[in-house]
Motif scaffolding. Structure first.
Motif, PDB file in Angstrom:
ATOM      1  N   ILE A 202       0.874  -1.181   0.000  1.00 23.52           N
ATOM      2  CA  ILE A 202       0.000   0.000   0.000  1.00 23.52           C
ATOM      3  C   ILE A 202       0.907   1.225   0.000  1.00 23.52           C
ATOM      4  CG2 ILE A 202      -1.894   1.238   1.138  1.00 23.52           C
ATOM      5  CD1 ILE A 202      -2.783  -1.552   0.475  1.00 23.52           C
ATOM      6  N   ILE A 203       0.753   2.050  -1.020  1.00 22.32           N
ATOM      7  CA  ILE A 203       1.505   3.303  -1.092  1.00 22.32           C
ATOM      8  C   ILE A 203       0.501   4.418  -0.824  1.00 22.32           C
ATOM      9  CG2 ILE A 203       2.858   4.837  -2.578  1.00 22.32           C
ATOM     10  CD1 ILE A 203       3.757   2.369  -4.163  1.00 22.32           C
ATOM     11  N   ALA A 204       0.770   5.218   0.190  1.00 27.36           N
ATOM     12  CA  ALA A 204      -0.195   6.269   0.542  1.00 27.36           C
ATOM     13  C   ALA A 204       0.549   7.563   0.824  1.00 27.36           C
ATOM     14  CB  ALA A 204      -1.001   5.835   1.773  1.00 27.36           C
ATOM     15  N   GLY A 205      -0.204   8.653   0.790  1.00 24.89           N
ATOM     16  CA  GLY A 205       0.408   9.954   1.066  1.00 24.89           C
ATOM     17  C   GLY A 205      -0.393  11.054   0.403  1.00 24.89           C
ATOM     18  N   PRO A 206       0.001  12.278   0.647  1.00 23.21           N
ATOM     19  CA  PRO A 206      -0.792  13.393   0.109  1.00 23.21           C
ATOM     20  C   PRO A 206      -0.663  13.514  -1.403  1.00 23.21           C
ATOM     21  CG  PRO A 206       1.214  14.212   1.147  1.00 23.21           C
ATOM     22  CD  PRO A 206       1.168  12.734   1.422  1.00 23.21           C
ATOM     23  N   CYS A 207      -1.655  14.156  -1.983  1.00 23.24           N
ATOM     24  CA  CYS A 207      -1.597  14.453  -3.418  1.00 23.24           C
ATOM     25  C   CYS A 207      -0.336  15.282  -3.656  1.00 23.24           C
ATOM     26  CB  CYS A 207      -2.850  15.229  -3.823  1.00 23.24           C
ATOM     27  SG  CYS A 207      -2.892  15.633  -5.570  1.00 23.24           S
ATOM     28  N   ALA A 208      -0.235  16.385  -2.920  1.00 24.31           N
ATOM     29  CA  ALA A 208       0.930  17.268  -3.084  1.00 24.31           C
ATOM     30  C   ALA A 208       1.607  17.511  -1.745  1.00 24.31           C
ATOM     31  CB  ALA A 208       0.488  18.603  -3.668  1.00 24.31           C
ATOM     32  N   VAL A 209       2.920  17.657  -1.800  1.00 24.48           N
ATOM     33  CA  VAL A 209       3.685  18.055  -0.608  1.00 24.48           C
ATOM     34  C   VAL A 209       3.403  19.536  -0.373  1.00 24.48           C
ATOM     35  CG1 VAL A 209       6.013  18.392   0.326  1.00 24.48           C
ATOM     36  CG2 VAL A 209       5.514  16.398  -1.125  1.00 24.48           C
ATOM     37  N   GLU A 210       2.950  19.868   0.851  1.00 22.96           N
ATOM     38  CA  GLU A 210       2.654  21.275   1.141  1.00 22.96           C
ATOM     39  C   GLU A 210       3.579  21.837   2.213  1.00 22.96           C
ATOM     40  OE1 GLU A 210      -1.524  21.152   2.003  1.00 22.96           O
ATOM     41  OE2 GLU A 210      -1.992  20.317   0.034  1.00 22.96           O
ATOM     42  N   SER A 211       3.938  20.988   3.192  1.00 21.43           N
ATOM     43  CA  SER A 211       4.852  21.439   4.253  1.00 21.43           C
ATOM     44  C   SER A 211       5.430  20.217   4.951  1.00 21.43           C
ATOM     45  CB  SER A 211       4.093  22.273   5.300  1.00 21.43           C
ATOM     46  OG  SER A 211       3.200  21.428   6.010  1.00 21.43           O
TER      47      SER A 211
ATOM     48  N   LEU B 299      10.745  17.917  -2.714  1.00 18.00           N
ATOM     49  CA  LEU B 299      11.528  16.664  -2.662  1.00 18.00           C
ATOM     50  C   LEU B 299      12.362  16.614  -1.388  1.00 18.00           C
ATOM     51  CD1 LEU B 299      12.910  16.118  -6.301  1.00 18.00           C
ATOM     52  CD2 LEU B 299      10.676  15.519  -5.344  1.00 18.00           C
ATOM     53  N   LYS B 300      12.896  17.779  -0.994  1.00 17.17           N
ATOM     54  CA  LYS B 300      13.718  17.818   0.225  1.00 17.17           C
ATOM     55  C   LYS B 300      12.860  17.515   1.452  1.00 17.17           C
ATOM     56  CE  LYS B 300      17.057  20.937  -1.788  1.00 17.17           C
ATOM     57  NZ  LYS B 300      17.411  22.325  -2.058  1.00 17.17           N
ATOM     58  N   ILE B 301      11.649  18.040   1.450  1.00 26.22           N
ATOM     59  CA  ILE B 301      10.735  17.756   2.579  1.00 26.22           C
ATOM     60  C   ILE B 301      10.442  16.259   2.640  1.00 26.22           C
ATOM     61  CG2 ILE B 301       8.354  18.075   3.420  1.00 26.22           C
ATOM     62  CD1 ILE B 301       8.522  20.993   2.378  1.00 26.22           C
TER      63      ILE B 301
ATOM     64  N   ARG C 117      12.200  13.783   1.562  1.00 24.30           N
ATOM     65  CA  ARG C 117      13.390  13.038   1.992  1.00 24.30           C
ATOM     66  C   ARG C 117      13.618  13.193   3.495  1.00 24.30           C
ATOM     67  NH1 ARG C 117      14.634   9.104  -0.169  1.00 24.30           N
ATOM     68  NH2 ARG C 117      14.455   8.319   1.913  1.00 24.30           N
ATOM     69  N   ALA C 118      13.445  14.418   3.973  1.00 27.22           N
ATOM     70  CA  ALA C 118      13.694  14.662   5.400  1.00 27.22           C
ATOM     71  C   ALA C 118      12.707  13.865   6.257  1.00 27.22           C
ATOM     72  CB  ALA C 118      13.589  16.165   5.674  1.00 27.22           C
ATOM     73  N   VAL C 119      11.436  13.883   5.860  1.00 29.62           N
ATOM     74  CA  VAL C 119      10.437  13.138   6.643  1.00 29.62           C
ATOM     75  C   VAL C 119      10.713  11.633   6.531  1.00 29.62           C
ATOM     76  CG1 VAL C 119       7.979  12.579   6.866  1.00 29.62           C
ATOM     77  CG2 VAL C 119       8.672  14.942   6.361  1.00 29.62           C
ATOM     78  N   ALA C 120      11.000  11.190   5.317  1.00 26.97           N
ATOM     79  CA  ALA C 120      11.234   9.758   5.107  1.00 26.97           C
ATOM     80  C   ALA C 120      12.437   9.287   5.930  1.00 26.97           C
ATOM     81  CB  ALA C 120      11.462   9.475   3.631  1.00 26.97           C
ATOM     82  N   ASP C 121      13.502  10.080   5.949  1.00 25.89           N
ATOM     83  CA  ASP C 121      14.684   9.676   6.718  1.00 25.89           C
ATOM     84  C   ASP C 121      14.374   9.642   8.212  1.00 25.89           C
ATOM     85  OD1 ASP C 121      16.147   9.296   4.471  1.00 25.89           O
ATOM     86  OD2 ASP C 121      17.253  11.192   4.577  1.00 25.89           O
ATOM     87  N   LYS C 122      13.618  10.638   8.649  1.00 26.22           N
ATOM     88  CA  LYS C 122      13.298  10.705  10.085  1.00 26.22           C
ATOM     89  C   LYS C 122      12.481   9.479  10.514  1.00 26.22           C
ATOM     90  CE  LYS C 122      11.199  13.825  13.455  1.00 26.22           C
ATOM     91  NZ  LYS C 122      10.395  15.047  13.616  1.00 26.22           N
ATOM     92  N   HIS C 123      11.607   8.995   9.604  1.00 27.53           N
ATOM     93  CA  HIS C 123      10.705   7.899   9.994  1.00 27.53           C
ATOM     94  C   HIS C 123      11.031   6.578   9.291  1.00 27.53           C
ATOM     95  CE1 HIS C 123       8.104  10.505  12.378  1.00 27.53           C
ATOM     96  NE2 HIS C 123       8.395  11.433  11.467  1.00 27.53           N
ATOM     97  N   ASP C 124      12.211   6.512   8.715  1.00 29.17           N
ATOM     98  CA  ASP C 124      12.664   5.296   8.045  1.00 29.17           C
ATOM     99  C   ASP C 124      11.645   4.807   6.999  1.00 29.17           C
ATOM    100  OD1 ASP C 124      14.249   3.170   7.395  1.00 29.17           O
ATOM    101  OD2 ASP C 124      13.492   1.890   9.015  1.00 29.17           O
TER     102      ASP C 124
END
Ligand code: PEP
Ligand code: MN
Length: 359
Positions: free
Chosen positions: A121-130, A171-173, A175-182
């Motif tokens: 299951i791949i989930a997440g927002p339509c667009a990165v906003e913050s 993209l930076k946001i 990556r930062a969130v993904a790294d923080k939460h593995d």
């Protein structure tokens, strides 16, 4: 005419049929011999000038009762069968086809496999906003045991005046969130010139529906190694979709995930028409994993769960769904994104339906 006469004539026809059978196969053997010689000389199997000469010969010697056009039509079929006999069967099969590779392709995303028994299951927002918006979704995904997050930073919007995405900042946001939460990140890239830089931030490159036939983009993502999630074009046939995947694979990148996201039809009850049988067709015709995007195909929150159930029941390898902490204020697709409690309900319902393993 008596029955006996008919039987006698039929016996003669059977005899002629058997002679034709023998002659056509004899012809096939000669074609194979020529094929071997041509192969050793590196020549093309099909020679239109030779074919024209043979058709002219047939026209010159035809005494009827069949018309020249009829005989030429029959002979062209025989010529075609000859060419098919000698053309490398392997070369004709597409790289993405099951004919070429019978076993399923499993796409590895940094330890996460797509295309195995366990559904993705791949989930997440339509667009990165913050950062905060993406992180709220990431936490919700994690608590459901999910590790692949989506989010658009380059948004291909119908109107040029609508929110176009945060671009590389987005993209930076991610990556930062993904790294923080593995977690791993799937995001759309729309410009071939952005691919190389984007690779620093993302784990899967999404090619959106509007770019399914952007051949330069397909070639660019095909010439690097990151997995590619390829969405079906708005009005693409399954064959066109398969050829788009072939563009990527022919450049050397076989890490492709197909995604059925609905096609445009006359039906207005849903945003697009989910072509559910595309899933088994794609899985039969290709060796690639197939996902279903329930958000963009239906465009309706009330249909996300039934569409996801249908997708899993028809043996899709997974689902894509949009989730936003506060859809009412989302900068894109506000109507169709799930909020976090709705997403939890969606996941729990799928797990209790047994279509998705509860882990
Ligand atoms: C998306 O997934 O963000 C998207 C724009 O979808 P599609 O390309 O399928 O319309
Ligand atoms: Mn969207």
């Amino acid at each position: 005419m008596s029955n006996q006469e008919i039987d006698e004539l039929r016996a003669k026809i059977d005899n002629v049929n058997l002679q034709l059978l023998k002659l056509i196969n004899e012809r096939g053997q000669l074609v194979q011999e020529i094929g071997e010689i041509k192969k050793s000389l590196g020549l093309e199997m099909y020679d239109p000038i030779r074919e024209r000469d043979m058709l002219n010969l047939i026209a010159n010697y035809n005494e009827g009762p069949f018309e020249i056009a009829t005989m030429q039509h029959i002979f062209k079929e025989i010529f075609k069968a000859g060419i098919e006999l000698i053309e490398d069967d392997h070369r004709k099969a597409l790289l993405v086809s099951r004919k070429k590779k019978p076993e399923n392709t499993v796409v590895q995303i940094d330890g996460e496999a797509i295309g195995r028994e366990k559904k993705t299951i791949i989930a997440g927002p339509c667009a990165v906003e913050s950062f905060e918006q993406v992180e709220a979704v990431a936490i919700a995904l994690k608590s459901q045991g999910l590790s692949i997050m989506r989010g658009g930073a380059f948004k291909p919007r119908t109107s040029p005046y609508d929110f176009q995405g945060l671009g590389f900042e987005g993209l930076k946001i991610l990556r930062a969130v993904a790294d923080k939460h593995d977690m791993k990140v799937v995001t759309e890239i729309v410009n071939p010139a952005h691919v190389e830089e984007a690779l620093n931030y993302i784990d899967v490159i999404q090619i959106g529906a509007r770019n399914m036939q952007n051949f330069e983009l397909l070639k660019e993502v095909g010439s690097q190694k990151k997995p590619v999630l390829l969405k079906r074009g708005l009005s693409a046939t399954i064959q066109e979709f398969i050829y788009a995947a072939e563009y990527i694979m022919s450049q050397g990148n076989g890490n492709i995930i197909l995604c059925e996201r609905g096609i445009r039809t006359y039906e207005k009850a849903t945003r697009n028409t989910l072509d559910i049988t595309a899933v088994p067709i794609l899985k039969k015709e290709t060796h690639l994993p197939v996902l279903v995007d329930v958000t963009h195909s239906t465009g309706r929150k009330d249909l996300l769960l039934p569409a996801a159930k249908a997708a899993l029941a028809i043996e899709a390898d997974g689902i894509m769904v949009e989730v936003h902490p506060d859809p009412a204020v989302a900068l894109s697709d506000a109507m169709q994104q799930l909020n976090i409690p709705e997403f939890e309900h969606f996941m729990n319902s799928l797990k209790s339906s047994r279509l998705l393993a509860a882990d």
